[in-house]
Scaffold this motif. Structure first.
Motif, short mmCIF file in Angstrom:
data_model
loop_
_atom_site.label_atom_id
_atom_site.label_comp_id
_atom_site.label_asym_id
_atom_site.label_seq_id
_atom_site.Cartn_x
_atom_site.Cartn_y
_atom_site.Cartn_z
N ASP A 197 0.88 -1.17 0.00
CA ASP A 197 0.00 0.00 0.00
C ASP A 197 0.92 1.22 0.00
O ASP A 197 1.57 1.50 1.01
CB ASP A 197 -0.89 -0.01 1.25
N PRO A 198 1.01 1.95 -1.11
CA PRO A 198 1.94 3.09 -1.16
C PRO A 198 1.65 4.14 -0.08
O PRO A 198 2.55 4.90 0.28
CB PRO A 198 1.70 3.67 -2.56
N ALA A 199 0.43 4.15 0.43
CA ALA A 199 0.08 5.11 1.48
C ALA A 199 0.22 4.51 2.87
O ALA A 199 -0.09 5.18 3.86
CB ALA A 199 -1.35 5.60 1.27
N GLY A 200 0.67 3.25 2.95
CA GLY A 200 0.76 2.57 4.24
C GLY A 200 2.17 2.14 4.56
O GLY A 200 3.14 2.57 3.95
N GLY A 201 2.28 1.23 5.51
CA GLY A 201 3.58 0.74 5.92
C GLY A 201 4.05 -0.44 5.10
O GLY A 201 3.41 -0.85 4.13
N GLU A 202 5.20 -0.99 5.52
CA GLU A 202 5.78 -2.13 4.81
C GLU A 202 4.95 -3.38 5.06
O GLU A 202 4.43 -3.59 6.14
CB GLU A 202 7.22 -2.33 5.30
N GLY A 203 4.87 -4.22 4.07
CA GLY A 203 4.08 -5.45 4.17
C GLY A 203 3.17 -5.59 2.97
O GLY A 203 2.59 -4.61 2.47
N MET A 204 3.02 -6.81 2.48
CA MET A 204 2.19 -7.07 1.31
C MET A 204 0.71 -7.11 1.71
O MET A 204 0.36 -7.33 2.87
CB MET A 204 2.61 -8.37 0.65
#
Length: 653
Positions: free
Chosen positions: A248-255
């Motif tokens: 999520d480009p607007a979120g944190g790391e993680g699929m």
């Protein structure tokens, strides 16, 4: 009444195939009269519907992503204009929230009258290369809401009793970056619907209205009956899997997980997406229509001989939690819906491979879109240009056969690979390389198909920006039954005068580029099927001769030690003793390698001791491929899937 008629087998077959042919004729009309280079390369689909808007026929080369949505948009037009449809009317719609795909896919729909009564509808859908919005090509990955994605066309009338509504059409076209092509494509698509109308009315003249209406219903009943019989012959049960969007480009790391549970019960299939991630802060969300189409297209792959129409859709149900990434509501951005679409399709491939192992196949590469737009300085008037490109790649290895090489995406195998000569005439971009990419196939007893690499250089242009819409840079194309993954996607850019390359990755928009800048991108191969240590070394040799794999990766991935006799003459030999020893060592060590400390793997990558394929295939670790930084949550998710799909299927030492 039509419902009381019974068709003899010959008439039924004639009508069934005539309906499909009428849709194919629509496609031929579009192909020969469209203005857009994108549509010319077959990014379009058509359909014939019955009087209730249900799909009665698709063409033989229509695109998977479109076909499961066209009946939704037909019905939405019918609702908006109920009681106000006339002969010669043509309506337009591109609304994803009404069952469409994304705003670029614009549908024209014509009611077909016989004896003053609507008996059918013809529909032509084409991907317009630009529908406005904040970036050329209308794919702004930073968009969270639809207002940056372009023009939303709710049902409107473009032809009124045969009269072209020029003012409405020009209003639409004027909100795009290529209005002349838009007007031309409107005319081409409208005429295509008229071609289908003429064919259906010819059938009415020959067989009678009631017989044709009966045929439109009968072809759907036939497909439903056939599909239900085949499903009923399968064992009841539940199958589950999960696939991922990279981030999520607007979120944190993680699929971003998309979870599916498939239940077979009697003669029906149920697909439950409960547990899938909520919508994300990007365009990589899917409205329900696109999710429905992904399920239909994925499942239909295992029923290849049946025609596709609404009869097939009656055989399954979908549970999609509202507000999730697979059921986005207005005004959530959805232009990049194809990313969840292909994850759904490949997940369905995986689950149905358990049910029908004779048709099993691993994951296919992910479709990517490159969009470059600006002013073409080769001409004195500097017109706007729109370079909209996609590449083929590799499909997954199959049970008993390697995956298809350099094939258009499962998103739509009807797509053509665009000829670079045509692209270069229309755009100030020179293709300097386009070739099969060695080592892109996912290793397996049956390897995945090969992907490609394309390199392009900007020529004389001004105010130019580039956007890239892709995925599987982190959720790398996976293998099944012990097979190994392919490789990460991602675009690199080398500025004019610079020796260094900059990795921009698989998702970005509106990056300025200038004359002399060079950009290159690979497409992954397909995932491998089965343990690569069980692949016949003779097949490995053939792959080396064809440049599908290198001598080095033959040893690393397949445990096959190859001696080069004469590379120019493609003469190679297998060192059997060394191969046996290497395969035995890999078997002893590979599980431990997959569970090695991820940070240690990242350090070795940054030092140059490991390359990206080593990191992915031997250690199941996901990194930021530019900096080499470990992505711990993505690695955890990737390893869990790798353990299930690959490690669990390796034979014990």
């Amino acid at each position: 009444m039509a419902g009381d008629l019974a068709l003899d087998p010959v008439t039924f077959e004639v009508l069934k195939n005539s309906f499909i042919t009428s849709v194919d004729q629509m496609g031929e009309q579009v192909l020969r009269t469209c203005y857009s280079f994108v549509i010319y390369n077959r990014d379009f689909s058509s359909a014939l519907h019955d009087a209730m808007g249900e799909c009665a026929a698709q063409g033989n080369q229509d695109i998977a992503v479109h076909v499961g949505t066209l009946h939704f948009t037909c019905k939405d037009v019918m609702r908006h204009f109920e009681g106000d449809m006339h002969e010669g009317d043509v309506f337009a719609i591109n609304d994803p929230y009404a069952g469409g795909t994304h705003f670029s896919d614009v549908r024209l729909i014509r009611p077909i009258f016989a004896d003053g009564k609507i008996i059918a509808f013809s529909q032509s859908n084409g991907h317009w290369s630009d529908v406005g919005g904040s970036v050329p090509g209308s794919f702004d990955v930073a968009a969270r809401e639809m207002f940056r994605e372009g023009l939303r066309i709710t049902p409107i009338r473009l032809f009124d009793k045969g009269r072209f509504c020029k003012d409405v059409a020009h209003l639409i076209a004027s909100n795009t970056r290529d209005p002349a092509s838009i007007i031309g494509d409107i005319q081409a698509q409208a005429e295509a619907t008229a071609v289908c109308e003429r064919e259906i009315l010819r059938l009415v003249t020959k067989y009678g209205r009631d017989t044709v209406e009966t045929g439109l219903a009968a072809v759907q009943d036939y497909v439903e009956r056939s599909a239900r019989q085949r499903i009923a012959a399968l064992p009841d049960g539940e199958w589950e899997t999960v696939d991922f969007i990279d981030r999520d480009p607007a979120g944190g790391e993680g699929m971003i997980p998309i979870k599916i549970k498939m239940t077979i019960k009697g003669d029906r299939a149920i697909y439950d997406f409960t547990g899938s991630h909520p919508t994300i802060g990007s365009i990589y969300n899917s409205a329900f229509g696109a999710t429905f189409s992904a399920v239909a297209a994925g499942m239909k792959t295992f029923f290849p001989d049946l025609p596709l129409n609404s009869g097939f859709y009656r055989c399954f149900d979908i549970i999609a939690p509202e507000g999730s990434i697979v059921d986005a509501k207005w005004p959530i951005a959805v232009t990049g819906f194809l990313m969840p679409f292909e994850k759904i399709m490949n997940s369905i491939y995986e689950m149905w491979s358990k049910l029908m192992p004779e048709r099993a196949l691993a994951c296919a590469f992910n479709l990517e879109y490159l969009l470059t737009g600006g002013l073409d300085a080769r001409s004195s008037d500097k017109p706007i240009f729109m370079f909209y490109d996609w590449l083929p790649g590799g499909w997954g290895g199959r049970n008993g056969k390697d995956g298809s090489n350099v094939t258009t995406a499962c998103f739509g195998t009807g797509l053509m690979s665009q000829p670079v000569e045509g692209q270069e005439r229309a755009n100030p971009i020179l293709t300097t390389k386009c070739e099969i990419l060695t080592d892109s196939p996912g290793p397996g007893k049956w390897r995945g198909g090969a992907g490609v690499e394309k390199v392009s250089r900007m020529l004389q242009a001004e105010k130019t920006v580039i956007s890239y819409i892709c995925d599987r840079e982190r959720a790398v194309v996976w293998g099944i039954e012990g097979g190994l993954p392919s490789m990460p996607h991602g675009l690199t850019l080398q500025r004019a005068g610079s020796k260094a390359e900059e990795r921009l990755g698989s998702i970005f928009s509106d990056v300025p580029i200038g004359e002399g800048d060079v950009f290159s991108r690979p497409t992954a191969g397909g995932g491998g099927f089965g343990d690569p240590l069980e692949r016949d070394p003779r097949l490995v040799i053939e792959d080396i001769k064809d440049d599908y794999i290198s001598v080095a990766r033959a040893a690393k991935d397949y445990g096959v030690v190859v001696q080069i006799v004469d590379a120019e003459l493609c003469e190679y030999e297998v060192d059997k003793a060394a191969t046996d020893a290497l395969r035995a060592r890999i078997r002893r060590e590979r599980v431990a390698n997959v569970r090695l400390d991820p940070e240690l793997v990242a350090q070795r990558y940054r030092s140059g001791a490991l390359d990206a394929l080593d990191v992915i295939r031997q250690h199941a670790v996901i990194l930021d491929w530019g900096s080499g930084a470990l992505l711990p949550e993505s690695t955890r998710q990737f390893r869990e899937a790798f353990e299930r799909r690959s490690v669990a299927n390796w034979a014990a030492d």
